[in-house]
Motif scaffolding. Structure first.
Motif, PDB file in Angstrom:
ATOM      1  N   ILE A   7      36.045 -18.472 -20.530  1.00 24.96           N
ATOM      2  CA  ILE A   7      36.695 -17.179 -20.291  1.00 24.96           C
ATOM      3  C   ILE A   7      36.292 -16.237 -21.416  1.00 24.96           C
ATOM      4  CG2 ILE A   7      38.916 -15.996 -20.127  1.00 24.96           C
ATOM      5  CD1 ILE A   7      40.034 -18.717 -19.033  1.00 24.96           C
ATOM      6  N   ILE A   8      35.718 -15.096 -21.033  1.00 26.89           N
ATOM      7  CA  ILE A   8      35.290 -14.128 -22.048  1.00 26.89           C
ATOM      8  C   ILE A   8      36.509 -13.425 -22.630  1.00 26.89           C
ATOM      9  CG2 ILE A   8      32.982 -13.865 -21.057  1.00 26.89           C
ATOM     10  CD1 ILE A   8      33.887 -11.169 -19.899  1.00 26.89           C
ATOM     11  N   GLN A   9      36.350 -12.893 -23.831  1.00 24.77           N
ATOM     12  CA  GLN A   9      37.460 -12.292 -24.566  1.00 24.77           C
ATOM     13  C   GLN A   9      37.302 -10.778 -24.663  1.00 24.77           C
ATOM     14  OE1 GLN A   9      40.001 -14.685 -25.969  1.00 24.77           O
ATOM     15  NE2 GLN A   9      38.888 -15.619 -24.280  1.00 24.77           N
ATOM     16  N   LEU A  10      38.425 -10.122 -24.934  1.00 26.34           N
ATOM     17  CA  LEU A  10      38.446  -8.679 -25.121  1.00 26.34           C
ATOM     18  C   LEU A  10      37.385  -8.280 -26.141  1.00 26.34           C
ATOM     19  CD1 LEU A  10      39.932  -6.030 -24.419  1.00 26.34           C
ATOM     20  CD2 LEU A  10      41.388  -6.455 -26.413  1.00 26.34           C
ATOM     21  N   GLY A  11      36.594  -7.291 -25.813  1.00 29.47           N
ATOM     22  CA  GLY A  11      35.462  -6.868 -26.633  1.00 29.47           C
ATOM     23  C   GLY A  11      34.149  -7.133 -25.914  1.00 29.47           C
ATOM     24  N   ASN A  12      34.146  -8.130 -25.019  1.00 27.76           N
ATOM     25  CA  ASN A  12      32.962  -8.375 -24.200  1.00 27.76           C
ATOM     26  C   ASN A  12      32.848  -7.199 -23.218  1.00 27.76           C
ATOM     27  OD1 ASN A  12      31.365  -9.295 -21.874  1.00 27.76           O
ATOM     28  ND2 ASN A  12      31.342 -11.252 -22.940  1.00 27.76           N
ATOM     29  N   ARG A  16      35.034  -4.314 -19.315  1.00 26.66           N
ATOM     30  CA  ARG A  16      35.240  -2.870 -19.179  1.00 26.66           C
ATOM     31  C   ARG A  16      34.355  -2.249 -18.097  1.00 26.66           C
ATOM     32  NH1 ARG A  16      40.041  -1.411 -20.944  1.00 26.66           N
ATOM     33  NH2 ARG A  16      40.468  -2.061 -23.059  1.00 26.66           N
ATOM     34  N   GLN A  17      33.653  -3.086 -17.331  1.00 30.18           N
ATOM     35  CA  GLN A  17      32.781  -2.590 -16.264  1.00 30.18           C
ATOM     36  C   GLN A  17      33.522  -2.549 -14.934  1.00 30.18           C
ATOM     37  OE1 GLN A  17      29.501  -5.331 -16.151  1.00 30.18           O
ATOM     38  NE2 GLN A  17      28.607  -4.569 -18.055  1.00 30.18           N
ATOM     39  N   VAL A  54      35.038 -14.369 -16.302  1.00 27.93           N
ATOM     40  CA  VAL A  54      34.052 -15.427 -16.551  1.00 27.93           C
ATOM     41  C   VAL A  54      32.650 -14.818 -16.536  1.00 27.93           C
ATOM     42  CG1 VAL A  54      35.542 -17.314 -15.766  1.00 27.93           C
ATOM     43  CG2 VAL A  54      33.969 -16.215 -14.137  1.00 27.93           C
ATOM     44  N   ALA A  55      32.590 -13.534 -16.911  1.00 26.13           N
ATOM     45  CA  ALA A  55      31.330 -12.792 -17.079  1.00 26.13           C
ATOM     46  C   ALA A  55      30.563 -12.598 -15.771  1.00 26.13           C
ATOM     47  CB  ALA A  55      30.446 -13.444 -18.148  1.00 26.13           C
ATOM     48  N   GLN A  56      31.278 -12.548 -14.652  1.00 26.92           N
ATOM     49  CA  GLN A  56      30.676 -12.260 -13.345  1.00 26.92           C
ATOM     50  C   GLN A  56      31.292 -10.963 -12.835  1.00 26.92           C
ATOM     51  OE1 GLN A  56      28.183 -14.269 -11.896  1.00 26.92           O
ATOM     52  NE2 GLN A  56      28.305 -15.122 -13.960  1.00 26.92           N
ATOM     53  N   SER A  57      30.554  -9.875 -12.904  1.00 22.73           N
ATOM     54  CA  SER A  57      31.091  -8.563 -12.556  1.00 22.73           C
ATOM     55  C   SER A  57      31.089  -8.366 -11.039  1.00 22.73           C
ATOM     56  CB  SER A  57      30.299  -7.461 -13.262  1.00 22.73           C
ATOM     57  OG  SER A  57      30.963  -6.228 -13.098  1.00 22.73           O
ATOM     58  N   LEU A  58      31.953  -9.141 -10.376  1.00 23.93           N
ATOM     59  CA  LEU A  58      32.090  -9.105  -8.919  1.00 23.93           C
ATOM     60  C   LEU A  58      33.548  -8.874  -8.547  1.00 23.93           C
ATOM     61  CD1 LEU A  58      29.854 -12.180  -8.029  1.00 23.93           C
ATOM     62  CD2 LEU A  58      29.315  -9.763  -7.607  1.00 23.93           C
ATOM     63  N   ARG A  59      33.770  -8.263  -7.377  1.00 24.26           N
ATOM     64  CA  ARG A  59      35.112  -7.956  -6.900  1.00 24.26           C
ATOM     65  C   ARG A  59      35.696  -9.187  -6.209  1.00 24.26           C
ATOM     66  NH1 ARG A  59      36.155  -2.969  -8.180  1.00 24.26           N
ATOM     67  NH2 ARG A  59      37.998  -2.735  -6.890  1.00 24.26           N
ATOM     68  N   LEU A  60      36.083 -10.117  -7.045  1.00 22.68           N
ATOM     69  CA  LEU A  60      36.638 -11.402  -6.615  1.00 22.68           C
ATOM     70  C   LEU A  60      37.720 -11.784  -7.608  1.00 22.68           C
ATOM     71  CD1 LEU A  60      36.687 -14.246  -5.261  1.00 22.68           C
ATOM     72  CD2 LEU A  60      34.677 -14.804  -6.641  1.00 22.68           C
ATOM     73  N   LEU A  61      38.883 -12.162  -7.085  1.00 23.52           N
ATOM     74  CA  LEU A  61      39.969 -12.606  -7.955  1.00 23.52           C
ATOM     75  C   LEU A  61      40.756 -13.716  -7.291  1.00 23.52           C
ATOM     76  CD1 LEU A  61      42.959 -11.350  -6.932  1.00 23.52           C
ATOM     77  CD2 LEU A  61      41.893  -9.251  -7.719  1.00 23.52           C
ATOM     78  N   ILE A  62      41.499 -14.428  -8.111  1.00 31.44           N
ATOM     79  CA  ILE A  62      42.363 -15.513  -7.656  1.00 31.44           C
ATOM     80  C   ILE A  62      43.797 -15.165  -8.030  1.00 31.44           C
ATOM     81  CG2 ILE A  62      42.925 -17.976  -7.888  1.00 31.44           C
ATOM     82  CD1 ILE A  62      40.084 -17.549  -6.757  1.00 31.44           C
ATOM     83  N   VAL A  63      44.728 -15.338  -7.093  1.00 31.00           N
ATOM     84  CA  VAL A  63      46.158 -15.274  -7.367  1.00 31.00           C
ATOM     85  C   VAL A  63      46.668 -16.692  -7.147  1.00 31.00           C
ATOM     86  CG1 VAL A  63      48.379 -14.300  -6.680  1.00 31.00           C
ATOM     87  CG2 VAL A  63      46.338 -12.858  -6.658  1.00 31.00           C
ATOM     88  N   ASP A 146      43.180  -4.912 -11.900  1.00 30.96           N
ATOM     89  CA  ASP A 146      42.761  -4.081 -13.028  1.00 30.96           C
ATOM     90  C   ASP A 146      41.452  -4.591 -13.626  1.00 30.96           C
ATOM     91  OD1 ASP A 146      44.749  -2.164 -12.941  1.00 30.96           O
ATOM     92  OD2 ASP A 146      45.858  -2.927 -14.674  1.00 30.96           O
ATOM     93  N   HIS A 147      41.285  -5.905 -13.716  1.00 28.30           N
ATOM     94  CA  HIS A 147      40.028  -6.455 -14.249  1.00 28.30           C
ATOM     95  C   HIS A 147      38.824  -6.002 -13.420  1.00 28.30           C
ATOM     96  CE1 HIS A 147      41.439  -8.900 -17.534  1.00 28.30           C
ATOM     97  NE2 HIS A 147      42.273  -9.557 -16.766  1.00 28.30           N
ATOM     98  N   LEU A 148      39.007  -5.865 -12.113  1.00 31.97           N
ATOM     99  CA  LEU A 148      37.902  -5.404 -11.255  1.00 31.97           C
ATOM    100  C   LEU A 148      37.578  -3.936 -11.523  1.00 31.97           C
ATOM    101  CD1 LEU A 148      38.876  -7.037  -7.830  1.00 31.97           C
ATOM    102  CD2 LEU A 148      37.672  -8.057  -9.790  1.00 31.97           C
ATOM    103  N   GLU A 149      38.548  -3.207 -12.053  1.00 33.11           N
ATOM    104  CA  GLU A 149      38.391  -1.781 -12.347  1.00 33.11           C
ATOM    105  C   GLU A 149      37.997  -1.534 -13.805  1.00 33.11           C
ATOM    106  OE1 GLU A 149      38.773   0.740  -9.923  1.00 33.11           O
ATOM    107  OE2 GLU A 149      38.662  -1.054  -8.670  1.00 33.11           O
TER     108      GLU A 149
END
Length: 182
Positions: A7-12, A16-17, A54-63, A146-149
């Motif tokens: 899991i990437i951390q704030l600052g990566n 922010r993409q 996880v450094a994959q800039s895709l519109r995919l999330l898990i709830v 929000d992560h997707l945004e």
């Protein structure tokens, strides 16, 4: 076979993409990413995770709400993969609640979120789904969306007075004993 991903951390910069739409849902790599996210969120004691984490800039999330050490009061639900989700409606009512993030370890924040939301998404088979969520599960979705945004929960905290460390959260909010050495 699923693999737990780092899991990437704030600052990566990926956090922010603006994440890109998933084009080929049936693609082996997309299906593997879903399986890996399901494993990763469970292993990390999370209740949700987004592909950008996880450094994959895709519109995919898990709830994936369930009681665990980070969220002992979380309701139980079947883990759900949401592909290209859209928030299509929400209540006018917002509620503040404590949030943490796997990409921002050690910090909790009091974040205002809509109490009820309606979401449209594609499931892992490509079927269009619509769901209405309230309270904690609605909060999870909004946090992950929000992560997707390109946003994190710190962007939504109204005051630095609404931040605390994870240790202080355990004592003051969860009521766990002051002996945090264990």
């Amino acid at each position: 076979m699923s693999t737990e991903r780092p899991i990437i951390q704030l600052g990566n910069p990926t956090l922010r993409q603006l994440a890109q739409p998933v084009e080929a849902i049936a693609d082996t790599q997309v299906q593997q990413l879903i399986d890996d996210l399901l494993l990763t969120v469970q292993a990390a004691n999370g209740v949700g995770i987004a592909a950008p984490q996880v450094a994959q800039s895709l519109r995919l999330l898990i709830v994936a709400s369930r009681p665990n050490p980070r969220y002992p009061q979380a309701p139980v639900m079947e883990p759900t993969a949401l592909i290209n989700p859209r928030l299509i409606a929400h209540s006018g009512e917002t509620v503040k609640g404590w949030e943490g993030c796997l990409s921002i370890p050690g910090v909790r924040g009091l974040v205002p979120r809509y109490r009820e939301i309606e979401v449209e998404y594609l499931d892992r088979c490509g079927a269009v789904k619509r769901v209405v969520w309230t309270d904690f599960v609605a909060r999870i979705f909004q946090h992950e969306y929000d992560h997707l945004e390109g946003k994190v929960f710190l962007d939504r905290v109204e005051s630095t007075a609404d931040l605390m460390t994870e240790q202080e959260y355990k004592v003051r909010v969860l009521g766990e004993g002051a002996d945090l050495g264990s």
